[in-house]
Design a protein around this motif. Sequence first.
Motif, PDB file in Angstrom:
ATOM      1  N   ALA A   1       0.830  -1.209   0.000  1.00  0.00           N
ATOM      2  CA  ALA A   1       0.000   0.000   0.000  1.00  0.00           C
ATOM      3  C   ALA A   1       0.859   1.252   0.000  1.00  0.00           C
TER       4      ALA A   1
ATOM      5  N   ASN B   1      -4.442   7.632  -4.066  1.00  0.00           N
ATOM      6  CA  ASN B   1      -5.152   6.878  -3.053  1.00  0.00           C
ATOM      7  C   ASN B   1      -6.282   6.024  -3.619  1.00  0.00           C
TER       8      ASN B   1
ATOM      9  N   ARG C   1      -4.817   3.123  -5.820  1.00  0.00           N
ATOM     10  CA  ARG C   1      -4.113   2.223  -4.908  1.00  0.00           C
ATOM     11  C   ARG C   1      -5.084   1.258  -4.237  1.00  0.00           C
ATOM     12  N   ALA C   2      -6.129   1.824  -3.610  1.00  0.00           N
ATOM     13  CA  ALA C   2      -7.091   0.999  -2.891  1.00  0.00           C
ATOM     14  C   ALA C   2      -7.832   0.053  -3.827  1.00  0.00           C
TER      15      ALA C   2
ATOM     16  N   PRO D   1      -3.469  -4.929   1.632  1.00  0.00           N
ATOM     17  CA  PRO D   1      -2.604  -3.751   1.455  1.00  0.00           C
ATOM     18  C   PRO D   1      -1.335  -3.782   2.288  1.00  0.00           C
TER      19      PRO D   1
ATOM     20  N   TYR E   1     -12.887   2.450  -1.829  1.00  0.00           N
ATOM     21  CA  TYR E   1     -12.419   3.798  -1.525  1.00  0.00           C
ATOM     22  C   TYR E   1     -13.530   4.647  -0.918  1.00  0.00           C
TER      23      TYR E   1
ATOM     24  N   LEU F   1      -6.530   4.532   4.140  1.00  0.00           N
ATOM     25  CA  LEU F   1      -6.409   3.259   3.445  1.00  0.00           C
ATOM     26  C   LEU F   1      -7.700   2.471   3.631  1.00  0.00           C
TER      27      LEU F   1
ATOM     28  N   TRP G   1      -9.902  -1.264   2.596  1.00  0.00           N
ATOM     29  CA  TRP G   1      -9.818  -2.617   2.053  1.00  0.00           C
ATOM     30  C   TRP G   1     -10.918  -3.483   2.648  1.00  0.00           C
TER      31      TRP G   1
END
Length: 267
Positions: free
Chosen positions: A146, A160, A163-164, A174, A234, A258, A260
């Motif tokens: 992550a 962000n 990424r997520a 992550p 997200y 973050l 997930w």
Amino acid sequence: MPEGHTLHRLARLHQRRYGGAPVRVSSPQGKFTEASAVDGQVLVKAEAHGKHLFHHYEPGTVHIHLGLYGTFSEAKLPALPPVGQVRMRLIGSTHWTDLRGPNRCELLMPDQVDAIKARLGPDPLRRDARPERAFERISASRTSLAALLMDQSVLAGVGNVYRAEVLFRHGINPMLPGRSLDPVQWKEIWDDLVVLMRAGVRSGRIDTVADEHLPEVTGRAPRQDRHGGEVYVYRRTGQPCLVCGTPVAHKELAGRNLYWCPVCQPA
């Protein structure tokens, strides 16, 4: 902060609006003191690398990094009087564009531009990208995946949201250390980022949800968020995962939020 697809979208727009012709460049605010050096010059090329935008003129390159607050606005001519703190104004043959609040707006020489690009990791939206460079860094690191995906020196342009979402789409926790990611997984992540981010350039929003999980298929309400787009995790803290129904988890990592799914992305 805008993610890479936004900068590539802006580069394409500015190339279409101003490329190949003389451009009037000014700084109504007065803080971009080097504007006069490119005023009236031909915009040779507009391009993006990660979250950096470059306007190439013969005398030099205007480097723009929007940061958290930078924005562009544009309209057809005639240009209206500047409103607010306009760092840079472009006037072409058909349109005008104002830049407000960027983190960087500066005139650079070629070696300075090269130095910025050299510090950046491969960008999934650039045809000259070398994804193996990013994997070399990732596979040698104990840092969480992550954090590595958000490191612009490892991978440029991913923020962000991407990424997520890309970690969710591939069922990867992550917090997995970078060195635990195998080459096949990395290729799948990279290829997916290329597809997702190219779609973002075309649409101007981030959509990561497969057709079978869209609101019109599942009957759920469409996402209501200023970022737009349909996403899996997200900014969906506590809401049910669109795949398994488990509440979406959240934590802060390196000063960023973050997200997930604990079930779809097991430790």
